[in-house]
Design a protein around this motif. Structure first.
Motif, PDB file in Angstrom:
ATOM      1  N   PRO A  16       0.833  -1.307  -0.072  1.00  7.67           N
ATOM      2  CA  PRO A  16      -0.167  -0.057  -0.041  1.00  7.67           C
ATOM      3  C   PRO A  16       0.769   1.367   0.045  1.00  7.67           C
ATOM      4  CG  PRO A  16       0.043  -0.843   2.204  1.00  7.67           C
ATOM      5  CD  PRO A  16       0.965  -1.669   1.393  1.00  7.67           C
ATOM      6  N   VAL A  17       2.149   1.160  -0.217  1.00  5.41           N
ATOM      7  CA  VAL A  17       3.122   2.187  -0.216  1.00  5.41           C
ATOM      8  C   VAL A  17       3.185   2.719  -1.696  1.00  5.41           C
ATOM      9  CG1 VAL A  17       5.271   3.205   0.326  1.00  5.41           C
ATOM     10  CG2 VAL A  17       4.045   1.599   1.884  1.00  5.41           C
ATOM     11  N   VAL A  18       2.716   4.012  -2.040  1.00  6.80           N
ATOM     12  CA  VAL A  18       2.494   4.260  -3.288  1.00  6.80           C
ATOM     13  C   VAL A  18       3.714   5.439  -3.550  1.00  6.80           C
ATOM     14  CG1 VAL A  18       1.159   5.554  -5.232  1.00  6.80           C
ATOM     15  CG2 VAL A  18       0.376   3.515  -3.922  1.00  6.80           C
ATOM     16  N   LEU A  19       4.393   5.467  -4.562  1.00  5.57           N
ATOM     17  CA  LEU A  19       5.254   6.571  -5.142  1.00  5.57           C
ATOM     18  C   LEU A  19       4.339   7.822  -5.404  1.00  5.57           C
ATOM     19  CD1 LEU A  19       8.306   7.637  -5.650  1.00  5.57           C
ATOM     20  CD2 LEU A  19       7.860   6.631  -8.168  1.00  5.57           C
ATOM     21  N   GLY A  20       4.096   8.777  -4.764  1.00  4.55           N
ATOM     22  CA  GLY A  20       3.518   9.932  -5.120  1.00  4.55           C
ATOM     23  C   GLY A  20       4.056  10.880  -6.159  1.00  4.55           C
ATOM     24  N   ALA A  21       3.202  11.678  -6.928  1.00  6.22           N
ATOM     25  CA  ALA A  21       3.462  12.553  -7.849  1.00  6.22           C
ATOM     26  C   ALA A  21       4.544  13.387  -7.780  1.00  6.22           C
ATOM     27  CB  ALA A  21       2.283  13.371  -8.185  1.00  6.22           C
ATOM     28  N   CYS A 261      -6.157   4.973  10.367  1.00  4.03           N
ATOM     29  CA  CYS A 261      -7.236   5.845  10.247  1.00  4.03           C
ATOM     30  C   CYS A 261      -8.182   5.660   9.193  1.00  4.03           C
ATOM     31  CB  CYS A 261      -6.828   7.093  10.193  1.00  4.03           C
ATOM     32  SG  CYS A 261      -6.138   7.698  11.795  1.00  4.03           S
ATOM     33  N   GLY A 262      -7.714   4.656   8.018  1.00  3.16           N
ATOM     34  CA  GLY A 262      -8.530   4.165   7.107  1.00  3.16           C
ATOM     35  C   GLY A 262      -8.109   4.472   5.540  1.00  3.16           C
ATOM     36  N   ALA A 263      -6.965   4.742   5.720  1.00  2.00           N
ATOM     37  CA  ALA A 263      -6.144   4.689   4.049  1.00  2.00           C
ATOM     38  C   ALA A 263      -6.161   3.779   3.449  1.00  2.00           C
ATOM     39  CB  ALA A 263      -4.830   5.602   4.378  1.00  2.00           C
ATOM     40  N   HIS A 264      -6.320   3.588   2.338  1.00  2.00           N
ATOM     41  CA  HIS A 264      -5.990   2.459   1.401  1.00  2.00           C
ATOM     42  C   HIS A 264      -4.727   2.296   0.824  1.00  2.00           C
ATOM     43  CE1 HIS A 264     -10.667   2.559   1.363  1.00  2.00           C
ATOM     44  NE2 HIS A 264     -10.611   1.217   0.596  1.00  2.00           N
ATOM     45  N   VAL A 265      -4.219   3.354   0.588  1.00  2.00           N
ATOM     46  CA  VAL A 265      -2.687   3.647   0.452  1.00  2.00           C
ATOM     47  C   VAL A 265      -2.103   4.856   1.063  1.00  2.00           C
ATOM     48  CG1 VAL A 265      -2.982   2.384  -1.678  1.00  2.00           C
ATOM     49  CG2 VAL A 265      -3.123   4.757  -1.888  1.00  2.00           C
TER      50      VAL A 265
END
Ligand SMILES: Cc1cc2nc3c(=O)[nH]c(=O)nc-3n(C[C@H](O)[C@H](O)[C@H](O)COP(=O)(O)O)c2cc1C
Length: 337
Positions: A16-21, A261-265
């Motif tokens: 669930p760890v995404v490289l952000g923009a 707290c509810g984040a999917h990613v």
């Protein structure tokens, strides 16, 4: 070891760890290194409304100039492919990233006024984007347009983008809505599959030496996370859209807080720009280690455990808690003198 696999807007992600923009996506090998370090998906830097509108204007000027110069020859002009003037490099990079990495690649469109530029959503889909992130980075400076009209305008953009594509769209918003939950509900009704919380506003500072404005961009710190945690916890039980957290995630523990707290990613940008793409590894490992220590078998199991509907005392997220916090401050803590 806890299972980090998850789904985000229907996409399967290894973590669930995404490289952000960010500009990192200009470098295909840096993105590949981020994926090797555990990125579950990649968000590209944005294609901006202004870029697209400018290139469309340039195309018109080009055609007009040719028409004026040589009216007879105008009939022989090839169809001007406006993509070739500015969006094409973006789309070509998207394609390169898709060819290089196995995780989902999310294209990013950034704009706030309805218009022809939203058609580029479809071009991103055609070139392989697995999803879109639509960044509504709005800077409202006019008193003429009230809050309702600002939201209507933004929703019109969302509607146009969502209906141009079949892939899911997550909408990246800032925190400055009178009611974030009500706006998110309207985003969902407009067809958004997710929301990304929150844009960071790059607030220019005043330089007293030069009497100018200091516009240097500062990277985030974890101090920015709690504002996101609050929104996630409030939205998670009812929003019925996928929640992505962006802003202040610098460690595995930060990621764990957002998931609870509810984040999917969670999306990570500043930490990667500061330390390089390999920095995702300690974040992913730190998340996994925390889940293991705490007894969770997967990151999905931890999601939303502290959200408003799940926590034993929902008032920790409400106004009452603010009153309690103020009341709990002790005057003895204030230094005298
Ligand atoms: C140098 C830089 C460039 C960025 N470019 C974009 C962009 O093109 N599109 C976008 O939606 N966000 C962009 N962002 C915002 C990040 O994606 C992210 O939302 C923000 O930095 C908060 O996350 P962080 O605390 O992990 O940095 C950029 C941020 C930085 C620092």
């Amino acid at each position: 070891m806890p299972d980090l696999r998850t789904t985000w807007m229907g996409l399967s992600l290894p973590t669930p760890v995404v490289l952000g923009a960010s500009p990192l996506a200009h470098d295909v090998e840096a993105v590949a290194a981020a994926v090797a370090a555990g990125a579950g998906a990649v968000v590209m830097y944005s294609l901006f409304e202004e870029q697209v509108v400018n290139e469309q204007m340039a195309a018109h000027h080009f055609i007009d100039a040719r028409m004026d110069a040589d009216a007879e020859a105008a009939g022989f002009l090839p169809d001007v492919d406006v993509f070739s003037l500015g969006a094409e490099p973006y789309l070509a990079q998207l394609q390169r990233l898709k060819e290089r990495v196995a995780v989902p690649v999310i294209a990013s469109l950034n704009g706030v006024t309805p218009g022809g530029w939203t058609e580029y959503a479809r071009a991103c889909e055609v070139r392989g984007a697995d999803a879109l992130e639509l960044n509504l980075y709005d800077v409202v400076t006019s008193a003429e347009e009230n809050a309702h009209r600002v939201e209507e305008r933004q929703l019109e953009v969302v509607h146009a983008v969502v209906h141009a594509v079949d892939i899911p769209v997550t909408v990246k918003i800032g925190p400055a809505y009178t009611s974030v939950p009500a706006f998110v509900r309207r985003l969902k009704a407009a067809g958004a599959a997710g929301v990304t919380l929150f844009n960071r506003f790059y607030q220019p500072d005043v330089d007293l030496e030069t009497l100018g404005v200091d516009r240097r961009l500062k990277l985030s710190t974890p101090a920015e996370l709690p504002q996101r945690l609050h929104a996630l916890a409030v939205l998670s039980p009812t929003a019925a859209v996928a929640l992505a957290c962006t802003g202040g995630v610098h460690s595995g523990h930060d990621a764990a807080k957002a998931l609870l707290c509810g984040a999917h990613v969670v999306q990570v940008t500043s930490a990667v720009l500061q330390h390089g793409p390999g920095q995702l590894r300690p974040i992913v490992d730190g998340l996994r280690a925390w889940l293991a220590e705490t007894g969770y078998v997967s990151s999905d199991e931890a999601r939303g455990v502290l959200a408003m509907g799940s926590t034993r005392d929902a008032s920790v997220w409400e106004r009452l808690n603010y009153v309690r916090m103020l009341d709990g401050w002790r005057m003895e803590r204030v230094p005298r003198g």
